[in-house]
Write a protein that holds these residues in place. Structure first.
Motif, short mmCIF file in Angstrom:
data_model
loop_
_atom_site.label_atom_id
_atom_site.label_comp_id
_atom_site.label_asym_id
_atom_site.label_seq_id
_atom_site.Cartn_x
_atom_site.Cartn_y
_atom_site.Cartn_z
N ALA A 195 42.58 35.98 46.87
CA ALA A 195 43.93 36.46 47.16
C ALA A 195 44.88 35.31 46.88
N GLY A 198 47.39 43.94 41.84
CA GLY A 198 48.45 42.97 41.99
C GLY A 198 49.81 43.53 41.63
N ASN A 228 48.08 38.42 43.25
CA ASN A 228 46.84 38.92 42.67
C ASN A 228 45.78 39.03 43.75
N GLY A 229 44.99 40.07 43.68
CA GLY A 229 43.85 40.21 44.57
C GLY A 229 42.63 40.68 43.80
N LYS A 230 41.46 40.17 44.15
CA LYS A 230 40.22 40.57 43.50
C LYS A 230 39.11 40.61 44.53
N TYR A 231 38.31 41.68 44.48
CA TYR A 231 37.18 41.81 45.40
C TYR A 231 35.93 42.17 44.63
N LEU A 260 35.96 37.18 47.50
CA LEU A 260 37.36 37.59 47.56
C LEU A 260 38.28 36.50 47.04
#
Length: 310
Positions: A220, A272, A256-259, A218
């Motif tokens: 964030a 995002g 921004n968020g990435k999983y 993750l």
């Protein structure tokens, strides 16, 4: 060496400058990260010089973008990154018709020239060189509804990244050199009359800072971003249309968020938003985006007999 499922953070495409490379993550040698991202941005207020106003002849100006991006690891310390967006614009009022089409192809070399690790902390420095060029003969002299500015660019960015456990901070700054463009009229007025179809495009400086939480699964992060036009630009005149060589300054904040999915190795979801908090001759836009990215391994497969020895 970063693990397979730490995927390249993707871009938030700007109307005049596409940024895809400004994170503190490198793609491993012979791994290729690619995917697509959709973004919707809109504004109903803009700055005419430093005067914030609305224009009922435009209503709400919106932009939709779909960008294809990729990042290939030439070595563990050298990546090549590309991006190419399709853009469609629209105004909710008035008689101006929106435009759509493929905009500019951008290519970037990202080199990590220093990395120091100590326990769970790390400090790294990067140099990035970028080029962009229009791939479509779109009309630049049609702001705010043109899909780009038709200017070829070259950029040099320096970046540092510090990670403390799962927390991190990344800071970078770039100088963007922009080529002159030609428009479909032989005279135009800026702060003086020009009897030519060639427009001198001012250069720009970009600054980006981001900080947040980063693990193998993750990411964030909060983002602060500025774009500052250098000498040569001018303000939009009262009740007039914007012009390609206007001074265009903006300050944005965002997230921004990435999983990285557990169920499908190598697949990640990103999302995002960003908001322009101040500007000069730009719209006060809100943008939301999301996309999918996947990593492919182009390394030579290891034979089972060899795997057992590892």
């Amino acid at each position: 060496m970063k693990k397979l499922y730490i995927i390249c953070l993707i871009m938030a495409v700007q109307h005049f400058y596409a940024q895809t490379e400004i994170d503190g993550i490198m793609m491993d040698k012979k791994y290729f990260c690619t995917g697509a991202i959709y973004e919707y941005s809109s504004w109903d207020k803009y700055w005419e010089g430093n005067f914030r106003r609305e224009n009922l002849n435009l209503g709400t100006v919106s932009t939709q973008k779909i960008a294809i991006n990729g990042n290939y690891g030439i070595t563990n310390n050298l990546n090549v990154i590309f991006s190419i967006p399709y853009i469609a614009t629209n105004a909710s009022a008035g008689t101006l018709q929106g435009k759509k089409g493929i905009q500019d192809l951008s290519l970037t070399l990202k080199y990590m020239f220093f990395e120091k690790k100590l326990n769970h902390n790390s400090l790294s420095f990067y140099a990035l060189g970028g080029l962009s060029t229009p791939v479509n003969n779109y009309v630049a002299d049609y702001l705010p509804l043109s899909i780009g500015l038709q200017s070829k660019t070259a950029s040099l960015r320096l970046m540092s990244d510090y990670q403390f456990g799962n927390l991190f901070a990344t800071v970078s700054s770039a100088y963007i050199k922009r080529s002159n463009i030609k428009i479909d009229r032989n005279t135009y007025y800026t702060d003086q009359m020009h009897y030519t179809n060639e427009v001198d495009m001012p250069d720009a400086i970009s600054f980006n800072a981001r900080a947040g939480y980063r693990t193998k699964r993750l990411i964030a992060e909060a983002i602060f971003d500025t774009w500052t036009t250098q000498e040569g630009g001018f303000d939009i005149t009262t009740n007039n249309m914007p012009f390609p060589s206007n001074t265009m300054n903006m300050t944005k904040i965002g997230f921004n968020g990435k999983y990285n999915l557990k169920s499908i190795s190598g697949l990640s979801i990103i999302t995002g938003f960003n908001h322009v908090i101040s500007g000069r001759n730009v719209g006060q836009s809100n943008a939301f985006y999301g996309g999918l990215f996947y990593i492919m391994n182009f390394k030579t497969k290891v034979k089972p007999s060899q795997e057992s020895k590892i």
